[in-house]
Write a protein that holds these residues in place. Structure first.
Motif, PDB file in Angstrom:
ATOM      1  N   UNK A  24      60.764  39.840  23.052  1.00  0.00           N
ATOM      2  CA  UNK A  24      59.994  39.922  21.819  1.00  0.00           C
ATOM      3  C   UNK A  24      59.096  38.742  21.562  1.00  0.00           C
ATOM      4  N   UNK A  25      59.455  37.575  22.094  1.00  0.00           N
ATOM      5  CA  UNK A  25      58.642  36.380  21.854  1.00  0.00           C
ATOM      6  C   UNK A  25      57.232  36.527  22.412  1.00  0.00           C
ATOM      7  N   UNK A  26      57.090  37.286  23.485  1.00  0.00           N
ATOM      8  CA  UNK A  26      55.766  37.460  24.092  1.00  0.00           C
ATOM      9  C   UNK A  26      54.809  38.189  23.159  1.00  0.00           C
ATOM     10  N   UNK A  27      55.344  39.058  22.311  1.00  0.00           N
ATOM     11  CA  UNK A  27      54.501  39.828  21.402  1.00  0.00           C
ATOM     12  C   UNK A  27      54.326  39.147  20.061  1.00  0.00           C
ATOM     13  N   UNK A  28      55.136  38.150  19.778  1.00  0.00           N
ATOM     14  CA  UNK A  28      55.112  37.513  18.457  1.00  0.00           C
ATOM     15  C   UNK A  28      54.422  36.160  18.431  1.00  0.00           C
ATOM     16  N   UNK A  29      54.160  35.596  19.600  1.00  0.00           N
ATOM     17  CA  UNK A  29      53.557  34.263  19.679  1.00  0.00           C
ATOM     18  C   UNK A  29      52.190  34.386  20.346  1.00  0.00           C
ATOM     19  N   UNK A  30      51.109  34.098  19.632  1.00  0.00           N
ATOM     20  CA  UNK A  30      49.760  34.295  20.176  1.00  0.00           C
ATOM     21  C   UNK A  30      49.521  33.620  21.522  1.00  0.00           C
ATOM     22  N   UNK A  31      50.037  32.409  21.699  1.00  0.00           N
ATOM     23  CA  UNK A  31      49.825  31.718  22.975  1.00  0.00           C
ATOM     24  C   UNK A  31      50.477  32.460  24.132  1.00  0.00           C
ATOM     25  N   UNK A  32      51.641  33.070  23.878  1.00  0.00           N
ATOM     26  CA  UNK A  32      52.327  33.842  24.913  1.00  0.00           C
ATOM     27  C   UNK A  32      51.619  35.173  25.137  1.00  0.00           C
ATOM     28  N   UNK A  33      51.145  35.787  24.062  1.00  0.00           N
ATOM     29  CA  UNK A  33      50.432  37.058  24.172  1.00  0.00           C
ATOM     30  C   UNK A  33      49.180  36.905  25.034  1.00  0.00           C
ATOM     31  N   UNK A  34      48.538  35.775  24.943  1.00  0.00           N
ATOM     32  CA  UNK A  34      47.342  35.510  25.752  1.00  0.00           C
ATOM     33  C   UNK A  34      47.688  35.538  27.241  1.00  0.00           C
ATOM     34  N   UNK A  70      50.244  37.173  28.611  1.00  0.00           N
ATOM     35  CA  UNK A  70      50.539  38.566  28.945  1.00  0.00           C
ATOM     36  C   UNK A  70      49.247  39.300  29.294  1.00  0.00           C
ATOM     37  N   UNK A  71      48.231  39.102  28.475  1.00  0.00           N
ATOM     38  CA  UNK A  71      46.949  39.772  28.691  1.00  0.00           C
ATOM     39  C   UNK A  71      46.369  39.419  30.065  1.00  0.00           C
ATOM     40  N   UNK A  72      46.419  38.151  30.444  1.00  0.00           N
ATOM     41  CA  UNK A  72      45.838  37.743  31.726  1.00  0.00           C
ATOM     42  C   UNK A  72      46.566  38.398  32.898  1.00  0.00           C
ATOM     43  N   UNK A  73      47.898  38.427  32.835  1.00  0.00           N
ATOM     44  CA  UNK A  73      48.671  39.032  33.924  1.00  0.00           C
ATOM     45  C   UNK A  73      48.430  40.529  34.017  1.00  0.00           C
ATOM     46  N   UNK A  74      48.427  41.198  32.874  1.00  0.00           N
ATOM     47  CA  UNK A  74      48.280  42.654  32.850  1.00  0.00           C
ATOM     48  C   UNK A  74      46.880  43.076  33.268  1.00  0.00           C
ATOM     49  N   UNK A  75      45.867  42.392  32.810  1.00  0.00           N
ATOM     50  CA  UNK A  75      44.498  42.791  33.140  1.00  0.00           C
ATOM     51  C   UNK A  75      44.239  42.693  34.642  1.00  0.00           C
ATOM     52  N   UNK A  76      44.799  41.683  35.298  1.00  0.00           N
ATOM     53  CA  UNK A  76      44.661  41.601  36.754  1.00  0.00           C
ATOM     54  C   UNK A  76      45.367  42.778  37.427  1.00  0.00           C
ATOM     55  N   UNK A  77      46.566  43.108  36.953  1.00  0.00           N
ATOM     56  CA  UNK A  77      47.325  44.214  37.548  1.00  0.00           C
ATOM     57  C   UNK A  77      46.598  45.536  37.369  1.00  0.00           C
ATOM     58  N   UNK A  78      46.001  45.739  36.212  1.00  0.00           N
ATOM     59  CA  UNK A  78      45.244  46.968  35.956  1.00  0.00           C
ATOM     60  C   UNK A  78      44.044  47.061  36.897  1.00  0.00           C
ATOM     61  N   UNK A  79      43.369  45.947  37.120  1.00  0.00           N
ATOM     62  CA  UNK A  79      42.214  45.948  38.023  1.00  0.00           C
ATOM     63  C   UNK A  79      42.632  46.350  39.430  1.00  0.00           C
ATOM     64  N   UNK A  80      43.803  45.895  39.869  1.00  0.00           N
ATOM     65  CA  UNK A  80      44.306  46.257  41.202  1.00  0.00           C
ATOM     66  C   UNK A  80      44.641  47.746  41.248  1.00  0.00           C
ATOM     67  N   UNK A  81      45.306  48.251  40.208  1.00  0.00           N
ATOM     68  CA  UNK A  81      45.657  49.668  40.169  1.00  0.00           C
ATOM     69  C   UNK A  81      44.409  50.544  40.209  1.00  0.00           C
ATOM     70  N   UNK A  82      43.395  50.165  39.475  1.00  0.00           N
ATOM     71  CA  UNK A  82      42.138  50.930  39.462  1.00  0.00           C
ATOM     72  C   UNK A  82      41.498  50.929  40.848  1.00  0.00           C
ATOM     73  N   UNK A  83      41.505  49.786  41.510  1.00  0.00           N
ATOM     74  CA  UNK A  83      40.932  49.695  42.850  1.00  0.00           C
ATOM     75  C   UNK A  83      41.708  50.538  43.847  1.00  0.00           C
ATOM     76  N   UNK A  84      43.008  50.713  43.594  1.00  0.00           N
ATOM     77  CA  UNK A  84      43.848  51.524  44.472  1.00  0.00           C
ATOM     78  C   UNK A  84      43.745  53.006  44.165  1.00  0.00           C
ATOM     79  N   UNK A 114      55.656  40.911  31.600  1.00  0.00           N
ATOM     80  CA  UNK A 114      56.836  40.458  30.857  1.00  0.00           C
ATOM     81  C   UNK A 114      57.765  39.555  31.674  1.00  0.00           C
ATOM     82  N   UNK A 115      58.152  40.002  32.874  1.00  0.00           N
ATOM     83  CA  UNK A 115      59.275  39.355  33.558  1.00  0.00           C
ATOM     84  C   UNK A 115      59.070  37.890  33.886  1.00  0.00           C
ATOM     85  N   UNK A 116      57.991  37.586  34.610  1.00  0.00           N
ATOM     86  CA  UNK A 116      57.785  36.198  35.016  1.00  0.00           C
ATOM     87  C   UNK A 116      57.582  35.283  33.819  1.00  0.00           C
TER      88      UNK A 116
END
Length: 306
Positions: free
Chosen positions: A201-211, A213-227, A189-191
């Motif tokens: 709210x715009x991040x969840x309502x605009x498909x281009x922005x939602x895409x 969000x997905x890229x940033x979050x999926x990388x973070x999840x991969x790091x958390x899993x590795x940790x 969300x923040x950056x």
């Protein structure tokens, strides 16, 4: 209970406003105009389609402050050393300073000054926006969770104080999963809100922005899993978007920083994901790119076209 809020920005002011209804709360913040306005006119808070003013003391230093049982640290990461010095002066020997800051590493920095027995971790999803000196808006009444360590008794006392002041709260013995859960949400969300100049709210309502969000979050999840972190989010992308919707009108803390030309917390949020990824051998190119963009945005503030 005597409570000090160290960092009376958006989040600290909202929390202080609510807790002051039932407890002796003092706000500590270096912004003189904000502090002077609160002392002269009270702290104004807009929330739930209403607006109230509450009188509570505010100061720019620890001088003449009485010792407190609990300090809540709500400064930006760059101000953590300052907050640690304030807390060291006013937190009782058996008291606790709870960090409610974004990102990773703040508790460790506080502990280096206060000792591990006087530092606790907290996680909050309260949304807040600072509108003007002495005026703040609550944009989301999310829960706050406190670590059971170093004092289970104080953790429950603080959580009770929050709940009595209409702020949902609880205590957990597994804060690591909550810290990482919030970090992952903030990563998505923040950056992006700061770069796109949009409320959450715009991040969840605009498909281009939602895409994005997905890229940033999926990388973070991969790091958390590795940790080896159990993040407690069944669908991290969906839950990040749900937070964006729940705080739809909120301007993220990073967006607020960028709009006023202040340093951001990119290094402790997306930057933390990048560093942990490097340590664990997990690629994080999109989060690295977000870090580069925010860093460049900060560096070019005086040249910005309006």
């Amino acid at each position: 209970m005597k409570i000090a809020i160290i960092g009376a920005g958006a989040l600290g002011s909202v929390i202080g406003f609510h807790l002051a209804a039932n407890h002796a709360v003092t706000l500590v913040d270096p912004w003189e105009e904000h502090v002077n306005t609160i002392n002269e006119y009270g702290l104004r808070c807009s929330f739930d389609d209403q607006e109230q003013v509450r009188l509570l003391p505010a100061t720019t230093s620890a001088d003449n402050l009485e010792p407190v049982e609990v300090a809540l640290i709500t400064v930006k990461a760059a101000q953590t050393p300052w907050a640690a010095e304030i807390a060291a002066q006013i937190v009782q020997p058996n008291g606790v300073a709870y960090t409610l800051q974004n990102g990773l590493g703040n508790a460790e920095r506080l502990a280096s000054r206060l000792g591990t027995q006087r530092v606790g971790q907290g996680v909050t999803t309260i949304g807040a926006t600072l509108l003007a000196p002495g005026h703040v808006r609550m944009a989301g009444r999310g829960p706050t969770t406190f670590a059971a360590t170093p004092s289970l008794q104080l953790a429950y006392a603080v959580a009770d104080a929050f709940r009595a002041s209409s702020l949902p709260a609880g205590v957990s013995t597994d804060l690591a999963s909550l810290v990482w859960g919030k970090l992952i949400v903030n990563t998505g969300i923040n950056a992006l809100t700061a770069l796109l100049r949009v409320p959450n709210g715009a991040l969840a309502n605009i498909p281009a922005a939602e895409k994005l969000v997905r890229r940033a979050v999926e990388e973070a999840v991969a790091v958390a899993c590795a940790a080896g972190i159990t993040i407690g989010l069944s669908d991290p992308v969906a839950e990040t978007l749900a937070v964006a919707r729940a705080t739809a009108t909120n301007r993220s803390s990073m967006l607020q920083d960028v709009l006023r030309g202040a340093p951001t917390e990119i290094d402790t949020i997306n930057g933390a994901i990048v560093r942990e990824g490097q340590r664990l051998g997990v690629p994080t190119p999109f989060n690295a790119f977000l870090c580069d963009l925010i860093t460049a945005l900060e560096a070019t503030t005086p040249l910005r076209v309006k």
